[in-house]
Motif scaffolding. Structure first.
Motif, PDB file in Angstrom:
ATOM      1  N   ARG A 123      14.175 102.398  45.973  1.00 29.13           N
ATOM      2  CA  ARG A 123      14.523 103.796  45.664  1.00 29.13           C
ATOM      3  C   ARG A 123      15.029 104.574  46.872  1.00 29.13           C
ATOM      4  NH1 ARG A 123       8.786 106.748  44.133  1.00 29.13           N
ATOM      5  NH2 ARG A 123       7.848 106.554  46.181  1.00 29.13           N
ATOM      6  N   TYR A 124      15.830 105.583  46.583  1.00 29.64           N
ATOM      7  CA  TYR A 124      16.357 106.462  47.625  1.00 29.64           C
ATOM      8  C   TYR A 124      16.596 107.842  47.022  1.00 29.64           C
ATOM      9  CZ  TYR A 124      20.899 105.051  45.542  1.00 29.64           C
ATOM     10  OH  TYR A 124      21.934 104.784  44.683  1.00 29.64           O
ATOM     11  N   THR A 125      16.663 108.849  47.886  1.00 27.35           N
ATOM     12  CA  THR A 125      16.855 110.214  47.374  1.00 27.35           C
ATOM     13  C   THR A 125      18.027 110.873  48.085  1.00 27.35           C
ATOM     14  OG1 THR A 125      15.273 111.058  48.976  1.00 27.35           O
ATOM     15  CG2 THR A 125      14.427 110.670  46.777  1.00 27.35           C
ATOM     16  N   ASP A 135      18.400 101.454  43.609  1.00 24.31           N
ATOM     17  CA  ASP A 135      19.493 100.486  43.788  1.00 24.31           C
ATOM     18  C   ASP A 135      19.855  99.781  42.485  1.00 24.31           C
ATOM     19  OD1 ASP A 135      19.716 100.918  46.553  1.00 24.31           O
ATOM     20  OD2 ASP A 135      18.069  99.539  46.966  1.00 24.31           O
ATOM     21  N   SER A 136      18.837  99.316  41.734  1.00 21.17           N
ATOM     22  CA  SER A 136      19.120  98.548  40.516  1.00 21.17           C
ATOM     23  C   SER A 136      18.974  99.361  39.241  1.00 21.17           C
ATOM     24  CB  SER A 136      18.155  97.364  40.380  1.00 21.17           C
ATOM     25  OG  SER A 136      17.905  96.780  41.607  1.00 21.17           O
ATOM     26  N   PHE A 137      17.912 100.170  39.146  1.00 23.43           N
ATOM     27  CA  PHE A 137      17.578 100.786  37.855  1.00 23.43           C
ATOM     28  C   PHE A 137      18.277 102.116  37.605  1.00 23.43           C
ATOM     29  CE2 PHE A 137      13.500  98.651  39.240  1.00 23.43           C
ATOM     30  CZ  PHE A 137      13.819  97.458  38.609  1.00 23.43           C
ATOM     31  N   ASN A 138      18.675 102.801  38.668  1.00 21.77           N
ATOM     32  CA  ASN A 138      19.232 104.156  38.482  1.00 21.77           C
ATOM     33  C   ASN A 138      20.158 104.494  39.648  1.00 21.77           C
ATOM     34  OD1 ASN A 138      19.522 106.817  37.556  1.00 21.77           O
ATOM     35  ND2 ASN A 138      17.713 107.516  38.689  1.00 21.77           N
ATOM     36  N   PRO A 139      21.234 103.699  39.819  1.00 19.75           N
ATOM     37  CA  PRO A 139      22.125 103.973  40.961  1.00 19.75           C
ATOM     38  C   PRO A 139      22.968 105.225  40.713  1.00 19.75           C
ATOM     39  CG  PRO A 139      22.999 102.164  39.640  1.00 19.75           C
ATOM     40  CD  PRO A 139      21.702 102.575  38.994  1.00 19.75           C
ATOM     41  N   THR A 140      23.552 105.778  41.772  1.00 18.11           N
ATOM     42  CA  THR A 140      24.478 106.898  41.581  1.00 18.11           C
ATOM     43  C   THR A 140      25.673 106.398  40.752  1.00 18.11           C
ATOM     44  OG1 THR A 140      25.533 106.321  43.674  1.00 18.11           O
ATOM     45  CG2 THR A 140      23.893 108.072  43.756  1.00 18.11           C
ATOM     46  N   THR A 141      26.268 107.275  39.938  1.00 25.22           N
ATOM     47  CA  THR A 141      27.390 106.870  39.085  1.00 25.22           C
ATOM     48  C   THR A 141      28.570 106.451  39.957  1.00 25.22           C
ATOM     49  OG1 THR A 141      26.602 108.510  37.532  1.00 25.22           O
ATOM     50  CG2 THR A 141      28.787 107.604  37.109  1.00 25.22           C
ATOM     51  N   CYS A 146      26.019 111.726  45.338  1.00 31.46           N
ATOM     52  CA  CYS A 146      24.903 112.172  44.496  1.00 31.46           C
ATOM     53  C   CYS A 146      25.411 112.720  43.156  1.00 31.46           C
ATOM     54  CB  CYS A 146      24.101 113.250  45.231  1.00 31.46           C
ATOM     55  SG  CYS A 146      22.808 113.981  44.210  1.00 31.46           S
ATOM     56  N   ASP A 147      24.820 112.258  42.038  1.00 30.04           N
ATOM     57  CA  ASP A 147      25.221 112.733  40.711  1.00 30.04           C
ATOM     58  C   ASP A 147      24.923 114.218  40.526  1.00 30.04           C
ATOM     59  OD1 ASP A 147      25.500 110.014  40.451  1.00 30.04           O
ATOM     60  OD2 ASP A 147      24.679 109.939  38.427  1.00 30.04           O
ATOM     61  N   SER A 148      23.868 114.707  41.182  1.00 33.14           N
ATOM     62  CA  SER A 148      23.457 116.093  40.946  1.00 33.14           C
ATOM     63  C   SER A 148      24.248 117.088  41.772  1.00 33.14           C
ATOM     64  CB  SER A 148      21.975 116.286  41.278  1.00 33.14           C
ATOM     65  OG  SER A 148      21.201 115.493  40.452  1.00 33.14           O
ATOM     66  N   CYS A 149      24.467 116.789  43.073  1.00 35.21           N
ATOM     67  CA  CYS A 149      25.083 117.821  43.922  1.00 35.21           C
ATOM     68  C   CYS A 149      26.334 117.340  44.655  1.00 35.21           C
ATOM     69  CB  CYS A 149      24.050 118.368  44.920  1.00 35.21           C
ATOM     70  SG  CYS A 149      23.696 117.243  46.271  1.00 35.21           S
ATOM     71  N   GLY A 150      26.664 116.048  44.524  1.00 29.79           N
ATOM     72  CA  GLY A 150      27.905 115.549  45.134  1.00 29.79           C
ATOM     73  C   GLY A 150      27.776 115.158  46.597  1.00 29.79           C
ATOM     74  N   SER A 151      26.571 115.356  47.165  1.00 32.64           N
ATOM     75  CA  SER A 151      26.382 115.022  48.579  1.00 32.64           C
ATOM     76  C   SER A 151      26.570 113.513  48.819  1.00 32.64           C
ATOM     77  CB  SER A 151      24.966 115.439  48.998  1.00 32.64           C
ATOM     78  OG  SER A 151      24.603 114.809  50.195  1.00 32.64           O
ATOM     79  N   GLY A 152      26.896 113.163  50.040  1.00 30.54           N
ATOM     80  CA  GLY A 152      27.024 111.749  50.391  1.00 30.54           C
ATOM     81  C   GLY A 152      25.904 111.299  51.318  1.00 30.54           C
ATOM     82  N   ARG A 196      10.275 102.250  30.605  1.00 27.46           N
ATOM     83  CA  ARG A 196      11.371 102.313  29.625  1.00 27.46           C
ATOM     84  C   ARG A 196      12.538 103.091  30.227  1.00 27.46           C
ATOM     85  NH1 ARG A 196       9.216 105.586  25.022  1.00 27.46           N
ATOM     86  NH2 ARG A 196       8.160 106.611  26.739  1.00 27.46           N
ATOM     87  N   GLU A 197      13.570 103.301  29.421  1.00 25.68           N
ATOM     88  CA  GLU A 197      14.715 104.123  29.829  1.00 25.68           C
ATOM     89  C   GLU A 197      14.233 105.499  30.275  1.00 25.68           C
ATOM     90  OE1 GLU A 197      18.278 104.091  29.374  1.00 25.68           O
ATOM     91  OE2 GLU A 197      17.985 101.918  29.480  1.00 25.68           O
ATOM     92  N   ILE A 198      14.815 106.000  31.350  1.00 26.88           N
ATOM     93  CA  ILE A 198      14.382 107.290  31.907  1.00 26.88           C
ATOM     94  C   ILE A 198      14.474 108.411  30.858  1.00 26.88           C
ATOM     95  CG2 ILE A 198      14.925 109.034  33.672  1.00 26.88           C
ATOM     96  CD1 ILE A 198      15.801 106.763  35.516  1.00 26.88           C
ATOM     97  N   ASP A 199      15.548 108.419  30.048  1.00 25.30           N
ATOM     98  CA  ASP A 199      15.731 109.487  29.052  1.00 25.30           C
ATOM     99  C   ASP A 199      14.614 109.480  28.002  1.00 25.30           C
ATOM    100  OD1 ASP A 199      18.007 110.312  30.254  1.00 25.30           O
ATOM    101  OD2 ASP A 199      19.385 109.371  28.829  1.00 25.30           O
TER     102      ASP A 199
END
Ligand code: AMP
Length: 210
Positions: A123-125, A135-141, A146-152, A196-199
């Motif tokens: 995991r990373y934030t 890295d595997s379960f919820n990578p950035t799109t 960052c999906d939320s704020c666009g930061s790199g 399970r799926e995050i949603d």
């Protein structure tokens, strides 16, 4: 003032879910782990004291944690309650909390021990907004954005390594999981399958909070 407790082992997804349900609940996330990491970075006496426990994957002493929470709960945004993430973690912390704020729901996110190491180690934030990825379960799109704020800019936690995870998991089983019965007896304990799926997990948490 009524607060929510997000309960579960390290890597269960408490921080991820806290961010997702913040808008629906209107309650600010209060993560003792985040507060301690900020204290460590700032080099405060609390941070210096806490770091040795955090590096070893052990719990920081109750009196340090309770003092942090007592201060935090005085802030203006906590007037209608807060969403605790990673607190309380011991019976003395829960006892102290009952004298500080009313807890309306405890949301226990359950994940089998066998899944915890892989979940934590990847995991990373986002360094800017705190959004959580894996890295595997919820990578950035988009890679590196960052999906939320666009930061790199991203960061990984110093204690998210295989050695420390085992100590953190032991601390959870020995010192934190007894709290489940404490809250179950109060009739406010909701168990959510976190594997399970995050949603789907978010949907179940929001239903439990209705
Ligand atoms: P977390 O970010 O919740 O996984 O916490 C990271 C580390 O901070 C833990 O392994 C503990 O060393 C410390 N910590 C965070 N919250 C608490 C707490 N409520 N009680 C004791 N130690 C804590």
């Amino acid at each position: 003032m009524e607060s929510i407790v997000l309960f579960g082992p390290p890597g269960a997804g408490k921080g991820t879910q806290a961010q997702r349900i913040m808008d629906s609940t209107g309650l600010p996330q209060v993560s003792t782990g985040d507060m301690l990491r900020a204290a460590v970075s700032a080099g405060t006496p609390t941070g210096i004291e806490a770091k040795k426990y955090m590096d070893a994957g052990q719990l920081v002493p109750d009196e340090v944690i309770i003092a942090l929470i007592k201060d935090r709960i005085q802030e203006a945004d906590a007037v209608n309650g807060v969403m605790f993430d990673g607190f309380p973690r011991t019976i003395p912390q829960a006892e102290a909390l009952s004298g500080i704020t009313e807890v309306s729901h405890v949301i226990a996110i359950e994940v089998p021990d066998g899944k915890i190491v892989e979940r934590i180690c990847g995991r990373y934030t986002c360094a800017d907004c705190g959004a959580v990825f894996h890295d595997s379960f919820n990578p950035t799109t988009v890679e590196g954005k960052c999906d939320s704020c666009g930061s790199g800019q991203f960061k990984r936690r110093a204690d998210d390594n295989a050695d420390t995870v085992m100590s953190r998991l032991n601390a959870y089983h020995e010192q934190t999981s007894p709290l489940a019965d404490w809250y179950r007896l109060k009739g406010i304990f909701h168990v959510i399958d976190g594997d399970r799926e995050i949603d789907h997990i978010t949907e179940d948490i929001l239903s439990a909070l209705k």
